[in-house]
Every structure is written in structure tokens, then in C-alpha cells.
Design an enzyme around this catalytic site. Structure first.
Site, PDB file in Angstrom:
ATOM      1  N   THR A 187       0.877  -1.295   0.079  1.00 12.87           N
ATOM      2  CA  THR A 187       0.121  -0.039   0.020  1.00 12.87           C
ATOM      3  C   THR A 187       0.973   1.289   0.064  1.00 12.87           C
ATOM      4  O   THR A 187       1.855   1.292   0.375  1.00 12.87           O
ATOM      5  CB  THR A 187      -1.052   0.108   1.417  1.00 12.87           C
ATOM      6  OG1 THR A 187       0.049   0.126   2.419  1.00 12.87           O
ATOM      7  CG2 THR A 187      -1.710  -1.239   1.448  1.00 12.87           C
ATOM      8  N   GLU A 331      -5.994  -3.610  -1.060  1.00 13.43           N
ATOM      9  CA  GLU A 331      -6.158  -4.879  -0.215  1.00 13.43           C
ATOM     10  C   GLU A 331      -7.474  -5.476  -1.019  1.00 13.43           C
ATOM     11  O   GLU A 331      -7.892  -6.805  -0.508  1.00 13.43           O
ATOM     12  CB  GLU A 331      -6.795  -4.384   1.300  1.00 13.43           C
ATOM     13  CG  GLU A 331      -5.473  -3.774   1.990  1.00 13.43           C
ATOM     14  CD  GLU A 331      -5.280  -2.647   1.986  1.00 13.43           C
ATOM     15  OE1 GLU A 331      -5.591  -1.862   0.861  1.00 13.43           O
ATOM     16  OE2 GLU A 331      -4.630  -1.779   2.957  1.00 13.43           O
ATOM     17  N   LYS A 444     -15.265  16.485  11.693  1.00 15.25           N
ATOM     18  CA  LYS A 444     -16.243  16.335  12.858  1.00 15.25           C
ATOM     19  C   LYS A 444     -16.441  17.726  13.362  1.00 15.25           C
ATOM     20  O   LYS A 444     -15.773  18.065  14.200  1.00 15.25           O
ATOM     21  CB  LYS A 444     -15.585  15.281  13.770  1.00 15.25           C
ATOM     22  CG  LYS A 444     -15.266  13.908  13.101  1.00 15.25           C
ATOM     23  CD  LYS A 444     -14.658  12.973  14.060  1.00 15.25           C
ATOM     24  CE  LYS A 444     -14.099  11.821  13.370  1.00 15.25           C
ATOM     25  NZ  LYS A 444     -12.850  11.930  12.820  1.00 15.25           N
ATOM     26  N   TRP A 449     -21.027  15.353  11.309  1.00 14.01           N
ATOM     27  CA  TRP A 449     -20.039  14.845  10.264  1.00 14.01           C
ATOM     28  C   TRP A 449     -20.266  15.588   8.944  1.00 14.01           C
ATOM     29  O   TRP A 449     -21.287  16.002   8.684  1.00 14.01           O
ATOM     30  CB  TRP A 449     -20.055  13.465   9.709  1.00 14.01           C
ATOM     31  CG  TRP A 449     -19.393  12.532  11.021  1.00 14.01           C
ATOM     32  CD1 TRP A 449     -18.920  12.884  12.122  1.00 14.01           C
ATOM     33  CD2 TRP A 449     -19.002  11.084  10.859  1.00 14.01           C
ATOM     34  NE1 TRP A 449     -18.315  11.750  12.791  1.00 14.01           N
ATOM     35  CE2 TRP A 449     -18.316  10.780  11.979  1.00 14.01           C
ATOM     36  CE3 TRP A 449     -19.361  10.109   9.805  1.00 14.01           C
ATOM     37  CZ2 TRP A 449     -18.153   9.228  12.290  1.00 14.01           C
ATOM     38  CZ3 TRP A 449     -19.193   8.986  10.025  1.00 14.01           C
ATOM     39  CH2 TRP A 449     -18.512   8.331  11.034  1.00 14.01           C
TER      40      TRP A 449
END
Ligand code: ADP
Length: 551
Positions: A187, A331, A444, A449
Site C-alpha cells: 500500500t 487490499e 467532525k 460529520w
């Protein structure tokens, strides 16, 4: 009761042999920048994969499940390596040439690569790293480049073509357990050290079948795919494998990834499909606007890697290129979802909204949403939580090094083995994923949110804004508030107040979500794979490096 069916392993070898034989006439065309592109049939590439395996075994002593690295652009030789290395039982380790030097050093050492196949044009990148790569013994150089850069570096240097010359075109491939490692990809390490994902023969085989389904990319041997997404990034989204399964021709850009040569190769080689991250398409769009070309062959474009801005999708629609949006990660091999709208909305006004979602889960990817308190959330298109997935081409752990156990960090894998994606979103009752943010990018504010992605998309739909990235910054009153960094079109006179009014207009963005901090930047910093690098923006802000205006 056991089935009565044959238990034939699903292997990369099988994909190679099928492609080279049944689709032997399909072509890999590699752009050379000047003159004729280089053309090689699947049959020739297949023979050369056998020869490469001989070279690696007979001349360089590659044996067992040794890792063989590649430091290469997208080209025919890289495809040969993609097949030769796993088919001989070794593990293909693609190196991301855009990673910072210290991360490249980390992953070569972690994988203990002993051999690397490198494009000559990348030797200036490789040579200075060699003193820090003690396991590396052989460098195989493909294509033009200054080989003297490797003088005195303590490695054996070989020429790719000379190694292959005269080698037998038949290698006796070993029987391989389909669960064995075939390839690995680290990654890009946006958080912490890069982590190694190790794909199996089986996962690659099943993933390639999924890529080829009509509801995914659905290409055939009538198609040519322009593979812009790098082979060093999640196996170029599975295209080098999917193509050999179905005889799809490949157009490989090599190192010519700038908008002008891309436009040129589309015009002259007439691909029907292309795959890349949004930043590449933004660049191409600007190029085509400045200098129109005949790109009429290109009717399908797969966009993923980061969210496709609605304005980009609409602009491509106008050019006759139909965008298909997809989501995935290193992944997940990477195909996790793909946005083919359901039959009942096709041709209606609802269709565009479906196309803008990250897409629908295929049967091979199971998904669930987890709320902040660990609770399961319903697929109602409204409840937003962290996406977790599992399936036969989803990672269940990271590579732990040759002596180590596989790593299953608790923030990446649930106790019952699902992958925690770090992406936050909703899923509709009919299985369409809409990402609202990455868990670490969501803003936040006062217990609510704010989606940085929504703000970015709204900003980028302004005619004067070429790029916009929004990050959370600390705020005394609200905890966090959005900071908007924007790149303005040349000659634009737009000011922050008018941009803010544009966001508020027609209720695009709720009033309490409107950013009060603004900054003009020359370009949004990008990660090694061309995504907005919000970590860098946050750091610049924290260090006072940004010129911020507060409205
Ligand atoms: P890295 O995590 O280092 O960026 P990946 O290339 O594996 O490396 O990135 C996967 C991530 O990219 C996903 O978790 C998601 O956040 C983002 N991503 C991929 N495709 C999309 C998409 N279509 N829309 C929004 N985000 C996406």
C-alpha cells in the site's frame, strides 16, 4: 458429501497459457514516444514469458517462492514479467516508482527482493538506492537507459533482451497450489510504513473473471484497453490478467503519461476503453479542450482510485466517453464495487445519480457497515458507517516478512476476519455504495460529520475551480471545521465570498457546513498514485505554510 467435480487449481499460469494460445493474435502495443509504437502479440509475449522464466532460473538462480521485483512502466515486458514470475512459482513484487525513496528502500528490504527487472529510464531512480538494498544481487535492465549508473554498485547487471535471447520457448511450469503467493503490492503508506498485500493465484484468477463480467468492465477481443493505471499499482486493476483471459488488446503508455501523449495515442491507436484515476482524466480533459483531437473510439472509461467528480463525468459524457465509476483498494485486488446502474433506472433521470455512486458490490464481495459504537448499520442508503468487506479476492492479512507471521492489525481487520476499509459511506437496499469520506478525512464539527468529498465536488463544479481539496482543521468552538484549498483557472477573478455563495446556492451545501477558512494554492499536492494528499495540506496548515483567509 463431496462433489464429483475436478479440483483443478486456479492459477496465473492457466491464464497465460490460455491467452497465448487461444488469443494468440491479440496485441500488446507499447507507446514509444516517437515513431511507430512497439507491437507484440499475446503469442509472442507468452513465448517470451517462458524464456524469461528460463533466464531467471538458469542464469539468476531464482527458485522456490523468491520475490522478483519489477521497477517498470506499463509495457509488454512488464506483462511478460507478470506471467513468468508467478508461473514459475516465484512472487512478482511490483515496485511503485513514485514512492518516496525511503519507502522504496523499506519495501525492497521487507520483501527481501534479490532480483529486480527495471526499465532503463528508471535507473536514475534505482541507482542511488542500491547501497541501502543489501538483498539485491541482480538488476535486469529493459529498454534504453544509462547503464553506467550501476557501475560499482555491487550488483550484477543484465540486459533483458540478451538474457532472453536463445532461451527455450517452453518452460516446464510447476504444479502450483492455487492458494500460493503469486504477486505482492505494498500500500502507498499514506499512514505509517507501507504494508504488503500478497495476492494468491486463486485470488487473481477469480478477480480477473470478475473484471471481465458484463456488469464490470465487460470487454472482449473486439476491444483495446488503454491501461493508464500503473502496473505497479494494484496489478493495473487486474487488466493485464483480464486481457489474457478474454483476448482484449492492450495499449500501454510506458512512461508517456502526460495529457498530450495520451491524447495522441488515443487518436492514433483508437482504444475503446481506458482506465485511470480522476487526476489523469482532469488533465486529459483540459488538453482536449485546448487542442481537440479525434478521440471518438474511446467510448468507455473506468475511473476509480478516488471519487469521480460529477463535473468530470458530465464533461466526459459530452465527449461521448461513458464513465464507469469503481471503488477499490490495494487490499481488494482492487475491484470492490462498480457503478453499472440497475435496469429500472437506465434512460431515466435517476441514472446519473447511480453512476456517481461508487457502485454495486459483485457476488464475490460481501459488505457491511459498522457504526461508531461498533453496531451494524442497515443498508438503507442513509446510515453512514465504516465499510467492511470480505471475499475471495480481499486481503485477510498483511505480509509479515519472510520469518514473520502475517500481520492483522486491529484497525485493519475485524476479529471475525473482515477487512476494515477505513472508508465511510452508505449502502442502498440494492447494494450501491456511496462513500462520504475516508474515516481519517471526515470533518467532525460539533458532533456532526461534514463530508470533505461533498464540499470538494461542489467546489469543483464551479467553472473557475480546477481543483479543490478540503481538510479538517482544529477549531476552538466546533472541534473541527473545513478548510477549503482551491486551484483557480488562469485569469479567474473569483473571490472566496463568491465561492462560498456558490456552495450555498440552491442548497448545494447546508449553511453550517460551509467552510469559513479558504486558501488559494497553485496545485493540490498528490500522493504517489495521484490522489489528493490531504496529509500534506494538514501539515502545511499546521506549520502556518498556507495563506489562509477567514470569512
Ligand atoms: P492508499 O490507501 O495508499 O491510497 P489504495 O490505492 O489502495 O491506496 O487506495 C484505496 C482507497 O482509495 C480507498 O480506501 C478509498 O478511500 C479510495 N478510493 C478508491 N476508489 C475510490 C472511489 N471510486 N471513490 C472514492 N474513493 C475511492
Amino acid at each position: 458429501m463431496l462433489s464429483t467435480m475436478q479440483d483443478v487449481p486456479l492459477t496465473v499460469t492457466r491464464i497465460l497459457e490460455h491467452g497465448a494460445l487461444v488469443h494468440g493474435e491479440s496485441q500488446i502495443t507499447t507507446w514509444t514516444g516517437e515513431g511507430e509504437p512497439h507491437r507484440r502479440s499475446f503469442r509472442e509475449a507468452g513465448e517470451r514469458a517462458h524464456q524469461l522464466a528460463h533466464a531467471l532460473r538458469d542464469d539468476l538462480g531464482v527458485s522456490g517462492d523468491e520475490r522478483v521485483a519489477t521497477l517498470m512502466w506499463n509495457n509488454a515486458e512488464h506483462v511478460e514479467a507478470y506471467y513468468a514470475i508467478p508461473s514459475m512459482g516465484a512472487v512478482l513484487h511490483t515496485l511503485n516508482l513514485r514512492l518516496p525513496a525511503e519507502q522504496l528502500v523499506f519495501i525492497v528490504n521487507h520483501a527481501a527482493d534479490r532480483v529486480v527487472i527495471a526499465n532503463g529510464s528508471l535507473l536514475p531512480l534505482l541507482a542511488p538506492l542500491l547501497p541501502q538494498l543489501p538483498t539485491l544481487e541482480h538488476v535486469v535492465v529493459s529498454g534504453p537507459g544509462d547503464r553506467s549508473l550501476l557501475d560499482g554498485a555491487g550488483v550484477s547487471v543484465h540486459d533483458y533482451e540478451e538474457l532472453l535471447a536463445g532461451k527455450p520457448t517452453v518452460f516446464d511450469w510447476p504444479e502450483i497450489d492455487e492458494r500460493q503467493a503469486a504477486a505482492m503490492c505494498y500500500t502507498s503508506g499514506t499512514t505509517g510504513d507501507p504494508k504488503g498485500v500478497v495476492y494468491s493465484h486463486r485470488s487473481i484468477y477469480l478477480h480477473s473473471m470478475q473484471v471481465n463480467m458484463a456488469q464490470s468492465m465487460g470487454l472482449t477481443d473486439l476491444d483495446t484497453t488503454l491501461v493508464v493505471v500503473p502496473q505497479f499499482h494494484v496489478n493495473a486493476w487486474g487488466l493485464p490478467h483480464a486481457t489474457f483471459m478474454s483476448g482484449i488488446n492492450m495499449l500501454m503508455p510506458d512512461r508517456f503519461l502526460q495529457p498530450a501523449p495520451l491524447a495522441e495515442m488515443i487518436e492514433s491507436e483508437r482504444p475503446t476503453h481506458a482506465a485511470a484515476v480522476p487526476t489523469i482524466w482532469q488533465g486529459l480533459l483540459a488538453e482536449l479542450t485546448a487542442k481537440p483531437r479525434d478521440v471518438s473510439s474511446l467510448t468507455q472509461v473506468t475511473i476509480g482510485g478516488s471519487a469521480c467528480p460529477p463535473s468530470l463525468m458530465a464533461a466526459f459524457d459530452d465527449l461521448g466517453m461513458r464513465v464507469c465509476h469503481a471503488w477499490g483498494m490495494t487490499e481488494t485486488s482492487p475491484l470492490g464495487t462498480i457503478a453499472r446502474p440497475p435496469a429500472h433506472v437506465v434512460g431515466t433521470e435517476e441514472e446519473f445519480a447511480y453512476r456517481l455512486t461508487q457502485g454495486r458490490f459483485p457476488a464475490g464481495v460481501e459488505a457491511r457497515l459498522t457504526g461508531p459504537g461498533g453496531e451494524r448499520l442497515p443498508w438503507d442508503g442513509e446510515s453512514a458507517g465504516e465499510l467492511e468487506v470480505r471475499g475471495p479476492w480481499i486481503a485477510g492479512a498483511y505480509y509479515g516478512g519472510s520469518d514473520g507471521e502475517p500481520l492483522r492489525p486491529a484497525d485493519k481487520f475485524s476479529e471475525d476476519g473482515w477487512l476494515k476499509t477505513g472508508d465511510v459511506g452508505t449502502i442502498s437496499a440494492d447494494g450501491f455504495l456511496t462513500l462520504t469520506d475516508r474515516a481519517k478525512d471526515v470533518i467532525k464539527s460539533g458532533g456532526e460529520w461534514i463530508s470533505s468529498v461533498d464540499l470538494e465536488n461542489a467546489l469543483m463544479s464551479h467553472p473557475d475551480v480546477t481543483e479543490a481539496a478540503v481538510v479538517a482543521v482544529p477549531d476552538e468552538r466546533w472541534g473541527e471545521r473545513p478548510l477549503a484549498t482551491v486551484v483557480l483557472r488562469e485569469g479567474s477573478t473569483a473571490d472566496f465570498a463568491s465561492l462560498r455563495a456558490f456552495l450555498a446556492d440552491e442548497g448545494k451545501i447546508a449553511k453550517w457546513q460551509l467552510p469559513e477558512r479558504w486558501s488559494i494554492v497553485e496545485a493540490v499536492p498528490k500522493t504517489s498514485v495521484g490522489k489528493f494528499d490531504k496529509k500534506v495540506i494538514r501539515k502545511r496548515y499546521a506549520e502556518g505554510d498556507l495563506d489562509v483567509t477567514k470569512l
